[in-house]
Scaffold this motif. Sequence first.
Motif, PDB file in Angstrom:
ATOM      1  N   VAL A   8      40.130  12.801  81.874  1.00 53.96           N
ATOM      2  CA  VAL A   8      41.104  11.927  82.527  1.00 53.96           C
ATOM      3  C   VAL A   8      40.405  10.671  83.042  1.00 53.96           C
ATOM      4  N   GLN A  41      50.813  18.225  90.804  1.00 53.72           N
ATOM      5  CA  GLN A  41      50.905  18.428  89.358  1.00 53.72           C
ATOM      6  C   GLN A  41      50.850  19.894  88.955  1.00 53.72           C
ATOM      7  N   LYS A  42      50.488  20.766  89.881  1.00 52.52           N
ATOM      8  CA  LYS A  42      50.369  22.213  89.597  1.00 52.52           C
ATOM      9  C   LYS A  42      49.334  22.495  88.512  1.00 52.52           C
ATOM     10  N   THR A  43      48.356  21.588  88.389  1.00 55.50           N
ATOM     11  CA  THR A  43      47.328  21.798  87.371  1.00 55.50           C
ATOM     12  C   THR A  43      46.543  23.081  87.641  1.00 55.50           C
ATOM     13  N   ALA A  91      48.479  26.154  86.625  1.00 55.12           N
ATOM     14  CA  ALA A  91      48.476  26.350  85.172  1.00 55.12           C
ATOM     15  C   ALA A  91      47.161  26.981  84.733  1.00 55.12           C
ATOM     16  N   ILE A  92      46.056  26.520  85.316  1.00 54.93           N
ATOM     17  CA  ILE A  92      44.747  27.045  84.908  1.00 54.93           C
ATOM     18  C   ILE A  92      44.589  28.504  85.348  1.00 54.93           C
ATOM     19  N   LEU A  93      45.175  28.852  86.495  1.00 57.62           N
ATOM     20  CA  LEU A  93      45.010  30.216  87.004  1.00 57.62           C
ATOM     21  C   LEU A  93      45.710  31.247  86.117  1.00 57.62           C
TER      22      LEU A  93
END
Lengths: 255, 302
Positions: free
Chosen positions: A18, A89-91, A94-96
């Motif tokens: 990014v 963003q709840k990134t 998502a990764i978890l």
Amino acid sequence: MIEGLTAWFPVWRRNFLVWKKLAAPSLLGNLADPMLYMLGLGYGLGGLLPAVEGVPYLNFLAAGTLAYSVMNSATFETLYSAFSRMHVQKTWEAILNTPLTLKDVMLGELFWATSKSLLSGIAILLVVWALGLYGDFALTLALLPVALLTGFCFAGLGLAVNAVSPNYDFFLYYFTLAITPMILLGGVFYPPSALPVWLAAVAAWLPLTHAIELARPLVLGSIPDSALLHALALLGYGMAGFSLALRLTRRRLLK
Amino acid sequence: MIPLKLTRLTKRYHGVAVVDGLDLELEAGRCHGLLGPNGAGKTTTLRLSLGLIEADGGAVELMGLPLPAQAAAARRRVGVVPQADSLDPDFTVRENLLTYGRYFGLTGREIAARIPALLAFAGLESKADSPISALSGGMKRRLTLARALVNDPELVFLDEPTTGLDPQARHLIWQGLRRLISQGKTLLLTTHFMDEAERLCDVISILDQGRVIVRGSPRELIAAHIEPHVVEVFGDALAEWTRCASAYCRRCEQAGETLFCYTDAPEAVVAELEQRPGLRYLHRPANLEDVFLKLTGRDLRD
């Protein structure tokens, strides 16, 4: 087990990808603000001052600028940017859902913020070299590990603040109560010996003070006193901050 | 192997059991629905099943591995479509898939080889290099579904995958899910849309107050729990009809300005209603929603 040790790397790499897209404005931002302070105060104020600790004020200011620039970079990354990824963003969520754990995610963030702040330190170092503000070139190379440690320290502390923030506004408390006092008392603009004894005693405990105690002699051409102690203090603050951050974030996201 | 097995699972928050002795076992290769009103414990059950939170009691086995001890290894073989959009807004469609695949330990080359099939599955071939902001809501959901498949999972969790989508977009998601079922994948789907569950799921478990209250195929549940026909009656003369309706149908339920009449013999009810000019009615076969409302009540749960 080997895999466990590098599981954080894809998270670091995500942030790097990014950043790469916006590298030019990001680098400019890293450089512009501290440069303006250093050159503005260094030439402007420096012109009115006699030598500070035996060197021109601009040379004196260089080490503090480097340390505070690294601090700022690590702090902004672990507050605003990490908060966006965690909360907006709840990134992280998502990764978890993948094999990665919260520890992997946060180690990725810790090392990313450390890397990015190291880059800020390097940017200032380039200016120090270009303007010849140093005493001994070989010694200035030791500023790289100092910047790395300083970045690590403030990344760990920043993640702990991030863990308890309900929103972006909350970060102002940290800036007002921790970052600004450190900039003003940690020895960026003047030697700590200029402070009253009791205030200097308080300032001696601040992480930024430790960073500047290491950086300033290295810029001006001597080996820092108690270098190991200052390095361990930075490492300790960073590790304590990170372990607190991990515990608090686990409670926040995984309860 | 049983893809997911929950045994006497319990999770308490502030002393209140949100999941309360829940038992659930998935059959490989089938689509399972997890239905329940808000607060019934669906999302908590999913989080426990993924090893994201620790249970206060009971056991979770995911892909044959005990959780939370082996959660990471189990999640390697599972895909998740979360309820909230969590696509990376800084990345293109392709970069989203690439980055997500790396979290599973896949190499760039391995992921690149999978991306064309994933894009085709999501119908996003022409959007591969578009930023996320250029996608519609339906496209984002399809990409989230494709992202959940990047590790070629055997089991896919879907938490309300079509909430907020228009009918066209929902049908596209359903097509995708049917394709996954035909490929032999196991699905666990939570949804508030009973028609969605009825269409897609082989087995449905209805949750209430933290436990499974019934389980079966949509047809079995309808046959077992509800009369086969429903006549919904509304109109000015409803009060009068309400008083005598029980003479014509087995069971009546009033909800606001509508009387739901459940019956085995709709002809008699309809014939009677035709005689009453102040009423309008809708006659339809009973569906899963009728079962759901009968078992969990008509009260709001928020």
